[in-house]
Design an enzyme around this catalytic site. Structure first.
Site, PDB file in Angstrom:
ATOM      1  N   ASP A 470       0.854  -1.186   0.000  1.00 54.10           N
ATOM      2  CA  ASP A 470       0.000   0.000   0.000  1.00 54.10           C
ATOM      3  C   ASP A 470       0.894   1.242   0.000  1.00 54.10           C
ATOM      4  O   ASP A 470       2.125   1.154   0.082  1.00 54.10           O
ATOM      5  CB  ASP A 470      -0.875  -0.053   1.262  1.00 54.10           C
ATOM      6  CG  ASP A 470      -2.005   0.956   1.253  1.00 54.10           C
ATOM      7  OD1 ASP A 470      -2.232   1.604   0.221  1.00 54.10           O
ATOM      8  OD2 ASP A 470      -2.671   1.088   2.300  1.00 54.10           O
ATOM      9  N   GLU A 473       2.508   5.300  -3.914  1.00 52.69           N
ATOM     10  CA  GLU A 473       2.441   6.270  -5.024  1.00 52.69           C
ATOM     11  C   GLU A 473       3.758   7.031  -5.261  1.00 52.69           C
ATOM     12  O   GLU A 473       3.921   7.493  -6.407  1.00 52.69           O
ATOM     13  CB  GLU A 473       1.297   7.256  -4.766  1.00 52.69           C
ATOM     14  CG  GLU A 473      -0.081   6.654  -4.901  1.00 52.69           C
ATOM     15  CD  GLU A 473      -0.448   5.694  -3.761  1.00 52.69           C
ATOM     16  OE1 GLU A 473      -1.175   4.724  -4.017  1.00 52.69           O
ATOM     17  OE2 GLU A 473       0.015   5.915  -2.626  1.00 52.69           O
TER      18      GLU A 473
END
Length: 888
Positions: A470, A473
């Site tokens: 997770d 980005e």
């Protein structure tokens, strides 16, 4: 005749908008052919004219206040921003043309005066166009693509070049349809250091893809902007940037043929769709590199696309079962309570997950010694019972622990694998554990480092079967770094910033001036999750010695070769349930078929009705996981009572029955790139009624799913394409000419229809795939109008590595014609422990047969339902034999 000469001759027949007849360098451009020259904020007539652009108020599309609806006032005049051909030659793969800048340069400065456009006819169905600076090496996306050294001997496309102003078109030979056409004098073709722009007229408004966004399936070509730049944010609806970047689309032409266009660029970008119809690409770095894929069917487009970016990963069989997770179990007692609730209610489950609350102070590769001390033994118990276990590992590594006390940080420093700031020191950000640093997964040593951490955690702390990555980005809770970013640097404040959330590139991530092994973070930002996915899957396969599961939030073209994806932090509301269908279908188009959404919703408390409907829909996600946020009420299938329990058990029983079919689809995707879940238009591209359908979908080409997607629904309005279909549960035939029907909104059945002409393999369901794999197989034979059907089935041990080939696997073909079923093997390398084939259902048998024979032996009994024309019988044979069945 040489290609360069052909290109010049063909230029005379170029198809461009009708307004080309007007002399160049004028502003006489109708609304639909205007391309925006002032995409920034603050446009005015004087600023527009300073750029050398045209300022004319739009003549139509005005709202009640007289304000134009996205038709630009400031737009490019004819040929005012362009290049002309100034040289060229043939190459081994095609030809190139040199281009010299004509007229005004980029309004954002640093125009490159001479560039080159290289055309490579790589295969019969694939064209590569690369526009770059031949004098200076610029950043190019570092993902593996095919290396082609010779030109294809024949192609399904023609390439035409217009010399002045430069443009090119790609034409489908068989129909004459122009699928991409940049020969638009009003487009503003620009190639500058930090602003590259090119536009094309589209053959139709049927365009799909260009993610990751939360939108309907078919994109809106009426002045819409899609921004791409990896970003951590709770899933917002619209064209704003989200976790993944996939600059790829599928276009369906007016005659139903399909093509694909992949823009191989990873810099921050805007993609504009307008009602011409036309598409404009604006990116702030790299080069302009395109792959054109000719299909002609939608699914063949995806197969050709994955030829370029990589075929999807093959998931292990157990990963197709039901997964359960939440952020906020908080203690082992709560986790055990939920687990026991699943066991007591006999609800199928294959995999238990844990979010970051299992960690000690949110530190990767640790376990909370107080609240989760028994987690390792729980994992062992799960695995010994035939279940599996997955936990989370975020990329950000704590940098605030005392020296020598936290191995992941100490090892990273000694191996020098962390992303650096502009001064060459490890860049410091803030994520869940506090001050953090970020592994640079492009650094070859980082893969060794990541493997070492995973192996040490697996060997010495807890056993697990997959990893959930997770926040990649990468997410950062401060802008840029603890020390800020050098905002006077052009990488931090480029002359143009696409329409990204926050308006600043480093917002909620790390500085663009950060240094990585391949260069500046400015260029590779949107590849961070992709690079982590590669390192994580490689490590897991080495640790386990078999197939694993990696689920990533951030992705880029090619990520599906290594990992699956979930759609991120959605909301507990029906709108998100509905939008998830488009998300699932988009990622299948992006080459990431192992994809799902958080069932029942992640943010906000769910309710029983929503959770029931979402469990029904989620049973047909390729990746099925129920997950929610900390401080929200429990939403596992046993949390609400009998209603949700019954709905969940019924949905899961259907899913587990169909797992052999789903597994076969994944194998075929692994081998060919074909989609697993697909839109209706993929199977029926000639039926324009399917182009906008985004509340239904298919598994492969044989099963149509029509879920409830709205609150309080009493029925489901579904479109049934022309042909013969069968209601899944009763086998009732449905002969459609292509029309909408009302279907029931049952609580224990989701609307499923089998397509006539298909054979679906099944297996008796159980509470885990470990148990169900020991049970007999079955076949559902759905005859078409001519009494024919076909199908396939794939078998292996469920998790063997397939990197070096598929010799130890089995693949078989089924066929029915004239009342006779035959079974043949393409490959016969694996035999399941229980290879019994027992249950047979034949749909569409118009009259009761007098005899049914299996392998020449007449059955003593069978069941025939005259009203539904369904023939059923049971007889134990081996799935590994070349069986024959006949009825007459």
């Amino acid at each position: 005749m040489r290609l360069a000469i052909i290109a010049t001759i063909l230029a005379a027949t170029i198809l461009v908008p009708a307004c080309i007849a007007v002399p160049l360098d004028t502003c006489d451009v109708d609304d639909v052919h205007r391309f925006d020259c002032f995409p920034d904020e603050g446009a005015s007539e004087s600023k527009c004219q300073e750029r050398g652009c045209c300022w004319v108020p739009a003549s139509q599309n005005k709202d009640q206040y007289g304000v134009p609806l996205n038709v630009p006032y400031c737009f490019y005049g004819r040929g005012s921003f362009s290049y002309n051909k100034c040289g060229g030659a043939d190459t081994d793969t095609g030809f190139y043309v040199d281009l010299c800048m004509k007229g005004k340069g980029s309004p954002y400065g640093d125009s490159i005066a001479k560039i080159r456009a290289e055309f490579s006819m790589e295969t019969q169905t694939r064209l590569r166009v690369k526009i770059y600076d031949p004098a200076n090496q610029r950043y190019e996306v570092p993902i593996p693509v095919p290396k082609v050294t010779t030109k294809a001997s024949s192609t399904d496309y023609d390439v035409t070049v217009v010399e002045s102003p430069f443009g090119f078109k790609v034409t489908r030979k068989s129909t004459g349809t122009v699928i991409f056409n940049t020969a638009i004098p009003t487009q503003g073709f620009i190639f500058a250091d930090q602003y590259l722009q090119i536009a094309s007229v589209l053959p139709s408004s049927n365009i799909y893809g260009l993610g990751e966004h939360v939108l309907g399936l078919k994109l809106n070509t009426s002045w819409s902007r899609l921004s791409l730049f990896s970003r951590d944010i709770a899933t917002p609806e619209g064209g704003v940037n989200l976790y993944g970047v996939h600059p790829f689309y599928v276009g369906v032409e007016k005659d139903g043929n399909a093509h694909g266009v992949f823009f191989k660029n990873s810099n921050a970008m805007d993609i504009i769709l307008q009602p011409t119809p036309a598409i404009t690409y604006r990116t702030i770095g790299g080069i302009l590199e395109f792959y054109f894929l000719m299909g002609p069917t939608p699914d063949s487009v995806i197969q050709q696309y994955t030829d370029v970016v990589g075929k999807p990963v093959m998931p292990p069989y157990w990963s197709l079962g039901f997964h359960l997770c939440r952020y906020g179990y908080n203690t082992m007692d709560n986790l055990l309570k939920v687990h026991q609730r699943m066991v007591d209610n006999q609800i199928p489950q294959d995999t238990q997950w844990n979010d970051i609350d299992y960690m000690n102070s949110h530190l990767d590769f640790t376990i909370d010694p107080t609240n989760f001390a028994d987690l390792p033994s729980f994992s062992q118990k799960l695995r010994s019972s035939g279940m599996h276990y997955i936990l989370m590992a975020d990329p950000a590594i704590s940098s605030s622990q005392s020296p020598g006390s936290y191995k992941p940080y100490d090892d990273g420093i000694s191996m020098d694998i962390f992303v650096k700031d502009i001064n060459g020191k490890p860049l410091q950000g803030v994520v869940w554990p506090g001050h953090t640093v970020f592994p640079d997964f492009f650094n070859p040593n980082a893969s060794v480092y990541w493997y070492n951490q995973i192996k040490n955690f697996y060997d010495n702390t807890i056993k697990f079967d997959g990893l959930w990555i997770d926040m990649n980005e990468p997410s950062n809770f401060v802008r840029g770094s603890l020390d800020g970013c050098p905002m006077d640097n052009k990488l931090e404040t480029p002359p143009f910033v696409p329409g990204i959330i926050g308006g600043v590139l480093s917002d909620k991530t790390i500085c663009m001036t950060a240094k990585q092994y391949t260069g500046n973070h400015y260029d590779v930002h949107s590849l961070y999750g992709h690079s982590e996915s590669i390192a994580t899957m490689d490590a897991m396969k080495k640790v386990l010695g078999k197939r694993s599961v990696v689920i990533t939030r951030s992705s880029y073209p090619g990520t599906g070769h290594h990992a699956g994806h979930w759609l991120g932090d959605n909301h507990s509301q029906f709108e998100d349930l509905y939008r998830s269908i488009s998300g699932i279908l988009n990622f299948n188009m992006f080459g990431v078929p192992f994809v799902g959404a958080d069932i029942c919703g992640f943010l906000g408390d769910t309710n029983e009705e929503l959770c029931q409907r979402w469990m029904q829909l989620g049973a047909f996600y390729p990746f099925m996981r129920n997950h929610n946020n900390i401080n929200q009420k429990d939403q596992d299938p046993g949390a609400f009572g009998d209603g949700l329990i019954k709905t969940s058990k019924a949905a899961l029983a259907t899913r587990y029955t169909l797992l052999p079919y789903l597994y076969t689809l994944h194998f075929e995707s692994f081998m060919t790139g074909s989609t697993v879940a697909r839109p209706l238009f993929f199977q029926f591209p000639k039926d324009a009624n399917t182009y906008g359908v985004d509340a239904q979908f298919m598994w492969g080409d044989g099963l149509m799913i029509s879920p409830v997607v709205s609150q309080g629904a009493g029925n489901v309005n579904a479109y049934v394409p022309a042909g013969r279909w069968y209601e899944y549960y009763a086998g009732t035939p449905v002969d459609s000419k292509g029309s909408s029907v009302n279907l029931p909104a049952d609580w224990e059945k989701i609307n499923l229809h089998l397509r006539g002409g298909k054979i679906i393999p099944t297996q008796q369901p159980a509470l885990t795939t470990t148990a169900s794999r020991k049970l007999p197989f079955g076949l559902i034979i759905a005859l078409d109008e001519n009494g024919a059907a076909e199908g396939t089935m794939y078998l292996d041990d469920g998790d063997q590595l397939l990197d070096n080939g598929v010799d130890g696997t089995t693949y078989m073909n089924f066929q029915v014609s004239g009342g006779k079923f035959t079974q043949k093997f393409t490959r016969k390398g694996y035999t399941p422990d229980n290879h019994t084939l027992k249950d047979f259902t034949v749909l569409g048998v118009s009259s009761k047969p007098s005899t049914v024979k299996i392998n020449g032996q007449q059955l003593s009994s069978f069941n025939y339902d005259q009203s539904n024309q369904v023939l059923k019988f049971s007889q134990e044979v081996s799935i590994m034999d070349e069986n024959t069945i006949s009825w007459a």
